[in-house]
Design an enzyme around this catalytic site. Structure first.
Site, PDB file in Angstrom:
ATOM      1  N   SER A  19      29.424 -79.037  -2.723  1.00  0.00           N
ATOM      2  CA  SER A  19      27.978 -79.107  -2.590  1.00  0.00           C
ATOM      3  C   SER A  19      27.324 -79.574  -3.893  1.00  0.00           C
ATOM      4  O   SER A  19      27.568 -80.681  -4.355  1.00  0.00           O
ATOM      5  CB  SER A  19      27.439 -77.742  -2.139  1.00  0.00           C
ATOM      6  OG  SER A  19      26.094 -77.819  -1.759  1.00  0.00           O
ATOM      7  N   ASP A  75      27.276 -79.665   9.363  1.00  0.00           N
ATOM      8  CA  ASP A  75      26.655 -79.185   8.122  1.00  0.00           C
ATOM      9  C   ASP A  75      25.141 -79.358   8.213  1.00  0.00           C
ATOM     10  O   ASP A  75      24.643 -80.472   8.368  1.00  0.00           O
ATOM     11  CB  ASP A  75      27.211 -79.978   6.925  1.00  0.00           C
ATOM     12  CG  ASP A  75      26.879 -79.329   5.591  1.00  0.00           C
ATOM     13  OD1 ASP A  75      25.837 -78.653   5.498  1.00  0.00           O
ATOM     14  OD2 ASP A  75      27.666 -79.508   4.638  1.00  0.00           O
ATOM     15  N   HIS A 114      28.491 -75.980   6.307  1.00  0.00           N
ATOM     16  CA  HIS A 114      28.448 -76.124   4.853  1.00  0.00           C
ATOM     17  C   HIS A 114      29.405 -75.111   4.239  1.00  0.00           C
ATOM     18  O   HIS A 114      29.032 -73.970   3.940  1.00  0.00           O
ATOM     19  CB  HIS A 114      27.013 -75.887   4.370  1.00  0.00           C
ATOM     20  CG  HIS A 114      26.773 -76.341   2.970  1.00  0.00           C
ATOM     21  ND1 HIS A 114      26.779 -77.671   2.620  1.00  0.00           N
ATOM     22  CD2 HIS A 114      26.508 -75.652   1.831  1.00  0.00           C
ATOM     23  CE1 HIS A 114      26.521 -77.790   1.328  1.00  0.00           C
ATOM     24  NE2 HIS A 114      26.363 -76.570   0.835  1.00  0.00           N
TER      25      HIS A 114
END
Length: 245
Positions: free
Chosen positions: A113, A194, A221
């Site tokens: 991320s 996600d 995610h």
């Protein structure tokens, strides 16, 4: 054996990412690869600085924030600002350069991320020669090509990669971090559902780097933990590392 530096995401410590991605970590260490998990250097001082709400009441927010602080998760690589780009990015970038030089050499970097966001800039640095970089739920620093477009709408309403790529450009304040186009092999790994970094945002990476291999998994995610997905990924990691020796 290969040595990787691992960069956690927003509101994560190295310890937390190691735990959340435990299956990946165990499969890699079983092959004697070294994974060095580090903490993001920027400390978030109060919950009011977060990009989302922790609850409906001050009491709820304070209770959740206390747990975040106690777990050393009140950290990030940068804070997004609509007026100032990515606040503290320069500080984190310089921190990473210093860490890599003092603790390397590293065969590669793994980012999740926000950690992947900064990884996708550091891999351009000519001071480093990585064999393999891995981006989990990653993204580039983009803005709408048309200033009249809304960034949030583009990121969350467009699903077609070609349309997304046409309507986004690298933020001009950060083009220097993408200009070298390194031939380093990049594994671009993302979830099909996600909702934090939509997969169309992750696949934008394919338009920036010349040597990308995509891996899509069922999930959101997260660092994928299912062995049927991870085993072929680990095999490809081995192949890339062996071919670069």
């Amino acid at each position: 054996m290969a040595k990787f530096l691992v960069l956690p995401g927003y509101l994560q410590s190295g310890k937390i990412l190691a735990e959340k991605g435990s299956t990946f970590r165990k499969l890699m260490t079983k092959l004697n690869h070294q994974l060095d998990y580090i903490d993001p250097p920027v400390i978030i001082e109060k919950y009011q600085d977060l990009v989302f709400s922790l609850g409906d009441s001050e009491e709820e927010c304070n209770a959740k924030w206390q747990k975040i602080v106690e777990s050393n998760a009140n950290r990030c690589w940068f804070q997004h600002s609509d007026t100032n780009g990515y606040v503290k990015f320069d500080e984190s970038y310089n921190y990473l350069v210093k860490y890599l030089k003092e603790n390397g050499p590293y065969d590669g970097i793994i980012g999740f991320s926000q950690g992947s966001g900064i990884m996708l800039t550091i891999m351009n640095n000519p001071d480093f020669n990585f064999k393999l970089c891995m981006s989990f739920s990653g993204f580039c620093f983009t803005v709408p090509a048309d200033e009249k477009d809304d960034r949030i709408n583009i990121n969350y309403q467009i699903e077609d990669p070609e349309e997304y790529n046409r309507r986004n450009i690298i933020n001009k304040e950060y083009t220097q971090y993408y200009k070298n186009k390194p031939t380093t092999k990049l594994f671009n790994i993302f979830g099909d559902s996600d909702m934090v970094v939509p997969k169309v945002r992750s696949t934008f990476v394919n338009s920036i780097y010349p040597n990308v291999e995509n891996f899509e998994f069922e999930g959101g995610h997260m660092m994928p933990n299912k062995k049927p997905f991870l085993r072929p990924l680990i095999e490809r990691i081995q192949e890339v590392l062996e071919s670069s020796d």
